[in-house]
Design an enzyme around this catalytic site. Structure first.
Site, short mmCIF file in Angstrom:
data_model
loop_
_atom_site.label_atom_id
_atom_site.label_comp_id
_atom_site.label_asym_id
_atom_site.label_seq_id
_atom_site.Cartn_x
_atom_site.Cartn_y
_atom_site.Cartn_z
N HIS A 1 0.85 -1.20 0.00
CA HIS A 1 0.00 0.00 0.00
C HIS A 1 0.88 1.24 0.00
CE1 HIS A 1 0.97 -0.52 4.23
NE2 HIS A 1 0.41 0.63 4.55
N HIS B 1 1.31 3.88 2.09
CA HIS B 1 1.86 4.59 3.24
C HIS B 1 3.38 4.54 3.12
CE1 HIS B 1 -1.98 4.30 5.90
NE2 HIS B 1 -1.94 5.42 5.21
N ASP C 1 6.05 4.28 4.84
CA ASP C 1 6.96 3.31 5.44
C ASP C 1 6.99 1.98 4.70
OD1 ASP C 1 4.29 3.17 6.44
OD2 ASP C 1 4.91 1.88 8.08
N HIS D 1 6.32 -4.98 12.01
CA HIS D 1 5.70 -3.66 11.93
C HIS D 1 5.49 -3.08 13.33
CE1 HIS D 1 2.75 -0.55 10.61
NE2 HIS D 1 3.50 -0.58 9.52
#
Length: 305
Positions: free
Chosen positions: A62, A64, A66, A270
């Site tokens: 995705h 984002h 990071d 994560h």
């Protein structure tokens, strides 16, 4: 040797406590697949002596930062190092625009072809297939469109019983035996029965990567029975409210998914920057699923028969 997963980054949001942004290298019998590419990924590849030019497929879960802000740098380095092989880039809508915009304003034309394959984050589908594996997308429940990835090895060839091979067996017939075929003479006479000349193929494995997601049991039918599952575990259960509001999971929730899906091994990652020490997250997960492990930088997890 089958599937090896090398952890390049395990931190969420910001790098912290010597933990880097999310990235993993999946090695299937010597073929490299990069999963997510957070900031610093190319430095981690160098640190662990992994050749970036061997990567032909990159999967971005995705948009984002990071999970993809290291991508442009890696692609540029591949170009500067003389890459000329095509590269497949799998990711959500918008990723192609982000990359091509940077190339346009830097007036850069890569030496190699970059193929964008858009992944529909709303459903599970086959997004990649080659001679070794089939990759399925996994719809995840995050604040923006997000997909996980299921790496599924194809059925391997049968194994030759070398003590049974005659000296004059041709390479062509050996290949046929590996594919499960019987060997016939030109007149149709059966010469060798496959079951007499071969052993069953080695086990094929499945590895599921579930990046950012809140607790959601809808993924269980897709990942059920996988040999190894990576599931984000950003928070401890004491911070469940924070996990829920940010569309993330706790270590307990990741373990619960692993237990309900009957997976072989759970990898946790994560991690929030609020946790300097990660052992409490591993301990929390192991209360509910014993085969839980911290997926931290440098660790390698191997599925082999």
């Amino acid at each position: 040797m089958s599937i090896r997963v090398k952890i390049l980054g395990s931190s969420s949001a910001t790098p912290a406590h010597r933990r880097n942004h999310t990235s993993q290298l999946v090695n299937v019998e010597g073929k490299y697949y990069l999963v997510d590419c957070g900031e610093g990924t190319q430095l981690q590849l160098k640190r662990y002596k992994l050749r970036a030019q061997r990567i032909n497929n990159i999967f971005i879960s995705h948009l984002h930062g990071d999970h993809y802000l290291g991508l442009m740098g890696l692609l540029s380095t591949m170009h500067l190092m003389g890459r000329n092989k095509p590269l497949n880039l799998y990711g959500p809508r918008g990723l192609a625009e982000i990359i091509t915009l940077q190339l346009r304003y830097s007036e850069t034309i890569f030496n190699y072809d970059l193929k964008f394959i858009e992944v529909d984050a709303s459903r599970s589908q086959v997004i990649h297939e080659d001679e070794l594996i089939c990759v399925h997308s996994i719809p995840l429940n995050h604040r923006i469109p997000c997909s996980g990835f299921l790496f599924e090895e194809k059925t391997k060839n049968r194994r030759i019983r070398r003590e049974m091979l005659p000296d004059d067996m041709s390479v062509r017939n050996i290949i046929r035996l590996k594919k499960g075929e019987d060997i016939y003479a030109e007149d149709g006479t059966l010469l060798y029965k496959n079951k007499d000349m071969t052993l069953p193929p080695r086990q094929s494995f499945r590895y599921a990567y579930c990046s950012d997601t809140k607790y959601d049991e809808s993924i269980i039918p897709i990942i059920e029975g996988v040999d190894m599952l990576y599931h984000e575990a950003t928070f401890l259960e004491e911070h469940l409210d924070r996990a829920t509001s940010t569309y993330h999971s706790t270590a307990k929730e990741a373990a619960t998914i692993a237990q309900k899906a009957n997976v072989g091994k759970l990898l946790l990652g994560h991690f929030s920057a609020r946790y300097k020490e990660l052992e409490p997250l591993e301990a929390e997960a192991r209360e509910f699923f014993a085969e839980s492990y911290l997926a931290i930088e440098g660790e390698e997890f191997i599925l082999d028969s």
